[in-house]
Design a protein around this motif. Structure first.
Motif, PDB file in Angstrom:
ATOM      1  N   PHE A 199      59.715  52.438  29.176  1.00  0.00           N
ATOM      2  CA  PHE A 199      60.096  52.165  28.430  1.00  0.00           C
ATOM      3  C   PHE A 199      58.983  50.621  27.890  1.00  0.00           C
ATOM      4  N   GLY A 200      59.502  49.948  27.121  1.00  0.00           N
ATOM      5  CA  GLY A 200      58.748  49.298  26.487  1.00  0.00           C
ATOM      6  C   GLY A 200      59.596  47.853  26.688  1.00  0.00           C
ATOM      7  N   ASP A 201      59.565  46.924  26.594  1.00  0.00           N
ATOM      8  CA  ASP A 201      60.242  46.228  26.379  1.00  0.00           C
ATOM      9  C   ASP A 201      61.481  45.597  25.228  1.00  0.00           C
ATOM     10  N   LEU A 237      63.036  54.338  35.313  1.00  0.00           N
ATOM     11  CA  LEU A 237      63.280  55.441  36.181  1.00  0.00           C
ATOM     12  C   LEU A 237      63.486  54.934  37.211  1.00  0.00           C
ATOM     13  N   GLN A 292      63.262  42.328  33.532  1.00  0.00           N
ATOM     14  CA  GLN A 292      61.937  43.254  34.034  1.00  0.00           C
ATOM     15  C   GLN A 292      62.248  44.299  33.074  1.00  0.00           C
ATOM     16  N   ARG A 293      61.668  45.445  32.284  1.00  0.00           N
ATOM     17  CA  ARG A 293      61.650  46.219  31.495  1.00  0.00           C
ATOM     18  C   ARG A 293      61.965  47.519  32.100  1.00  0.00           C
ATOM     19  N   LEU A 294      63.045  48.429  31.421  1.00  0.00           N
ATOM     20  CA  LEU A 294      64.081  50.021  32.095  1.00  0.00           C
ATOM     21  C   LEU A 294      63.141  50.773  32.906  1.00  0.00           C
ATOM     22  N   GLN A 341      60.564  59.182  30.634  1.00  0.00           N
ATOM     23  CA  GLN A 341      60.073  58.163  29.772  1.00  0.00           C
ATOM     24  C   GLN A 341      59.424  56.708  30.317  1.00  0.00           C
ATOM     25  N   TYR A 373      68.633  55.190  35.500  1.00  0.00           N
ATOM     26  CA  TYR A 373      67.170  54.414  35.228  1.00  0.00           C
ATOM     27  C   TYR A 373      67.870  52.954  35.747  1.00  0.00           C
TER      28      TYR A 373
END
Lengths: 113, 111
Positions: free
Chosen positions: A104-106, B46, B42-44, A102, B36
């Motif tokens: 992800f967005g912010d 993998l 920053q965004r999450l 997946q 993750y």
């Protein structure tokens, strides 16, 4: 190459109001997920869309929560009659298929006063 | 129902030292496990998944079904590894949907 886009980035509203959170997944991604992250907690699964199949709503915490995905793309998470415990970061993710990781967005940071 | 536990909320190590972030899970079937990472602002994203058996940025994780663990390891930590790390589980092996996340471990690598 835009990633998952969420809006608004921040939302402050009064208890009892309805809110709508938007997610624009990566183009071509058929799977879309909503998660909630409360302060100091891990991500909590809310709902999952896969193509034209019926969504998996097993994670929605109450009937005040609902989500739609129009045209297999943009999704809207709606919270009715918001409560203070709804305050959290709401994350959206998408993936090309369910066996793929997946993206992800912010997130949208929702604060209920 | 499945559950993921990350017992350490905070972990600090010195640069060059080995690091291990613990993850334990409870699930009766054969799950797929993930790590993750979320770097500052920053965004999450993998980091790695069990099925891939890859080493990403020097990190590895071995699934121990007997101990129901999926600890993340790196032999020599770097300052740029400082981040929030989340362990996640999917109840279906080979799948990546309906992830159950742990509460995360904040790793700080000191100079």
């Amino acid at each position: 190459g835009a990633g998952v886009s969420q809006s608004p980035s921040n939302k402050v509203t009064e208890k009892g109001k309805d809110v709508e959170l938007r997610c624009d997944p990566i183009s071509g991604h058929t799977a879309l997920y909503w998660y909630r992250q409360s302060l100091g907690q891990g991500l909590e699964f809310l709902i999952y869309f896969q193509g034209n199949s019926a969504p998996d709503k097993s994670g929605l915490p109450s009937d005040r929560f609902s989500a739609e995905r129009t045209g297999g793309s943009v999704s809207t998470l709606t919270i009715q009659r918001t409560q203070q415990e709804d305050s959290a970061v709401y994350l959206c993710a998408s993936s090309p298929r369910t066996d793929q990781p997946q993206h992800f967005g912010d997130g949208t940071r929702l604060s209920i006063l | 129902a499945q559950r993921v536990t990350q017992p350490e909320k905070l972990l600090s190590v010195f640069k060059g030292a080995p690091v291990e972030l613990k993850c334990n899970y409870s699930y009766s079937g054969s799950p797929e496990l993930f790590w993750y990472v979320q770097y500052s602002r920053q965004r999450l994203q993998l980091l790695l998944r069990h099925i891939s058996r890859e080493s990403i940025k020097g990190f590895t994780a071995d699934l121990n079904k007997g101990e129901t663990s999926f600890h993340l390891k790196k032999p020599f930590a770097q300052e740029e590894d400082s981040a929030m790390y989340y362990c996640a589980l999917c109840p279906q092996w080979g799948s990546a949907r309906q992830l159950t996340f742990g509460s995360g471990t904040q790793l700080t690598v000191l100079p």
